[in-house]
Design a protein around this motif. Structure first.
Motif, PDB file in Angstrom:
ATOM      1  N   ILE A   1      93.161  33.483  43.096  1.00 19.76           N
ATOM      2  CA  ILE A   1      93.215  32.270  44.413  1.00 19.76           C
ATOM      3  C   ILE A   1      94.481  31.791  43.416  1.00 19.76           C
ATOM      4  N   VAL A   2      96.256  31.330  44.376  1.00 19.44           N
ATOM      5  CA  VAL A   2      96.544  30.453  43.929  1.00 19.44           C
ATOM      6  C   VAL A   2      96.923  29.264  45.412  1.00 19.44           C
ATOM      7  N   CYS A   3      96.596  28.192  44.494  1.00 22.61           N
ATOM      8  CA  CYS A   3      96.784  27.429  45.060  1.00 22.61           C
ATOM      9  C   CYS A   3      98.135  26.372  45.178  1.00 22.61           C
ATOM     10  N   THR A   4      98.445  26.194  46.814  1.00 25.14           N
ATOM     11  CA  THR A   4      99.841  25.815  47.096  1.00 25.14           C
ATOM     12  C   THR A   4      99.378  24.302  47.546  1.00 25.14           C
ATOM     13  N   ALA A   5      97.943  24.176  47.917  1.00 24.56           N
ATOM     14  CA  ALA A   5      97.685  23.260  48.554  1.00 24.56           C
ATOM     15  C   ALA A   5      97.705  21.629  47.821  1.00 24.56           C
ATOM     16  N   PRO A   6      98.827  20.050  48.457  1.00 24.58           N
ATOM     17  CA  PRO A   6      98.456  19.408  46.906  1.00 24.58           C
ATOM     18  C   PRO A   6      97.708  18.463  47.568  1.00 24.58           C
TER      19      PRO A   6
END
Length: 150
Positions: free
Chosen positions: A46-51
């Protein structure tokens, strides 16, 4: 790269764009998305780009055995379930990006994979319209201001 890509967002507004960009599946972030992803075997990465702390904490449940969460957004605090992560051999790591090597790697990957930017062009006399629309870009496109001769 051989993976089945699942895009997860907070609403259905981005589904069309996500699929145009190559996502195989699109889910709205919720407990339902975690259940759907787990039914597919769980996420390997999972690449989490949401801050957003709450987004990462919610999506943790979609991670499969041996999976990893990579956080690329600035999140001041994060609460995860260490017992679940230990028992499932999962990991969480952060990845700072933005130096010249990352840019070079990104450009190289884009070239060999045929990834192209979405560009919206404005004439110089449309500069006000351009600046009004910058807030709508949401990092999905590059805005180019050009003179009438281009």
């Amino acid at each position: 790269m051989g993976y089945e890509v699942i895009a997860v967002s907070s609403n259905m507004d981005k589904e069309k764009l996500a699929k145009e960009l190559g996502a195989h599946h699109y889910f709205v972030s919720s407990e339902t998305a975690n259940t759907q992803i787990q039914a597919m075997g769980g996420a390997k990465l999972i690449v989490c780009t949401a801050p957003s702390q709450s987004v990462v904490e919610k999506i943790e449940g979609a991670l499969g055995a041996g999976g990893s969460i990579v956080i690329v957004a600035a999140i001041p605090e994060l609460k995860i379930n260490p017992i679940r992560m230990l028992s499932m051999n999962q990991s969480v790591c952060g990845r700072y990006s933005g130096d010249s090597r990352d840019s070079e790697d990104c450009l190289h990957f884009s070239k060999i994979q045929g990834v192209h930017p979405m560009i919206q062009k404005y004439k110089l006399d449309q500069v006000n319209e351009c600046f009004e629309n910058i807030g709508n870009a949401r990092f999905r496109s590059v805005i180019v201001i050009r003179n009438d001769n281009e």
